[in-house]
Design an enzyme around this catalytic site. Structure first.
Site, mmCIF file in Angstrom:
data_model
loop_
_atom_site.group_PDB
_atom_site.id
_atom_site.type_symbol
_atom_site.label_atom_id
_atom_site.label_comp_id
_atom_site.label_asym_id
_atom_site.label_seq_id
_atom_site.Cartn_x
_atom_site.Cartn_y
_atom_site.Cartn_z
ATOM 1 C CE LYS A 11 18.240 102.570 39.553
ATOM 2 N NZ LYS A 11 17.663 101.276 40.019
ATOM 3 C CE1 TYR A 51 22.267 98.257 39.414
ATOM 4 C CE2 TYR A 51 21.904 98.878 37.145
ATOM 5 C CZ TYR A 51 21.755 99.130 38.495
ATOM 6 O OH TYR A 51 21.075 100.253 38.922
ATOM 7 C CG PHE A 59 16.287 91.783 39.748
ATOM 8 C CD1 PHE A 59 17.348 92.659 39.600
ATOM 9 C CD2 PHE A 59 16.192 91.049 40.932
ATOM 10 C CE1 PHE A 59 18.299 92.809 40.594
ATOM 11 C CE2 PHE A 59 17.147 91.197 41.944
ATOM 12 C CZ PHE A 59 18.201 92.082 41.766
ATOM 13 N NE ARG A 87 22.176 101.333 51.338
ATOM 14 C CZ ARG A 87 21.736 100.567 50.343
ATOM 15 N NH1 ARG A 87 22.079 100.839 49.104
ATOM 16 N NH2 ARG A 87 20.974 99.528 50.584
ATOM 17 N NE ARG A 104 15.539 103.756 45.120
ATOM 18 C CZ ARG A 104 16.581 103.063 45.538
ATOM 19 N NH1 ARG A 104 16.663 102.660 46.797
ATOM 20 N NH2 ARG A 104 17.568 102.760 44.703
ATOM 21 C CG ASN A 114 14.669 101.832 42.119
ATOM 22 O OD1 ASN A 114 15.294 102.118 41.106
ATOM 23 N ND2 ASN A 114 15.168 101.068 43.069
ATOM 24 C CG HIS A 117 22.575 102.633 41.727
ATOM 25 N ND1 HIS A 117 22.380 101.356 42.208
ATOM 26 C CD2 HIS A 117 23.899 102.899 41.882
ATOM 27 C CE1 HIS A 117 23.545 100.873 42.612
ATOM 28 N NE2 HIS A 117 24.481 101.787 42.427
ATOM 29 C CD GLU A 128 27.795 100.963 42.454
ATOM 30 O OE1 GLU A 128 27.439 102.045 42.966
ATOM 31 O OE2 GLU A 128 27.147 99.905 42.575
#
Ligand code: CMP
Length: 140
Positions: A11, A51, A59, A87, A104, A114, A117, A128
């Site tokens: 990000k 998203y 958010f 993850r 993270r 964070n 993704h 995605e």
């Protein structure tokens, strides 16, 4: 366990903090194969499309503004159980809850900032990956 693909994004905060190298090193150490990669800057509209499942959440506005605020690195990773293993390597969405040693925990500063993704399920991974890459751009 089957070899699968997942979509990951470093990000804008991760790129701005010079974490590209840290993230790539972590992927290689954890036996992910990087089969596609590019740098982009999303428009607000492109971030909203990516998203879309979060549209309507409190958010959403802030998230899509943040995701279109700077350069990102988008990748497709391939490996055994790639979605779940990525993850685990990323850690919890909120860095305050992320396990020691996760990306993270090491680099994120808030639930929004964070740094990374990762797709959360096979159907979202397919959406995605297709959002950013054509099959021709994935080299495995
Ligand atoms: P990501 O894995 O990219 O998916 C959605 C993102 O929304 C998530 O990481 C967080 O960065 C961001 N976000 C911001 N606020 C929240 C929140 N309260 N709950 C979940 N995700 C949030």
């Amino acid at each position: 366990m089957a070899v699968t693909r997942t979509l990951t994004i470093i990000k804008p905060d991760g790129v701005a903090q010079n974490n590209i190298g840290d993230v790539l090193r972590t992927f290689e150490e954890n036996k992910f194969k990087i089969v596609a990669m590019k740098m982009l800057r999303l428009t607000k509209q492109q971030a909203e499309g990516f998203y879309a499942v979060h549209r309507g959440k409190p958010f959403f506005e802030s998230l899509t503004t943040f995701m279109s605020s700077g350069r990102i690195v988008v990748m497709v990773l391939e490996g055994e159980d790639a979605i779940n293993r990525l993850r685990a390597v990323m850690g919890a969405t909120n860095p305050a809850n992320a396990a020691e040693g996760t990306l993270r925990k090491r680099f994120a500063t808030s639930i929004e900032h964070n740094i990374i993704h990762g797709s959360d399920a096979p159907d979202t991974a397919a959406f995605e990956i297709g959002y950013f890459f054509s099959e021709m751009e994935i080299v495995s």
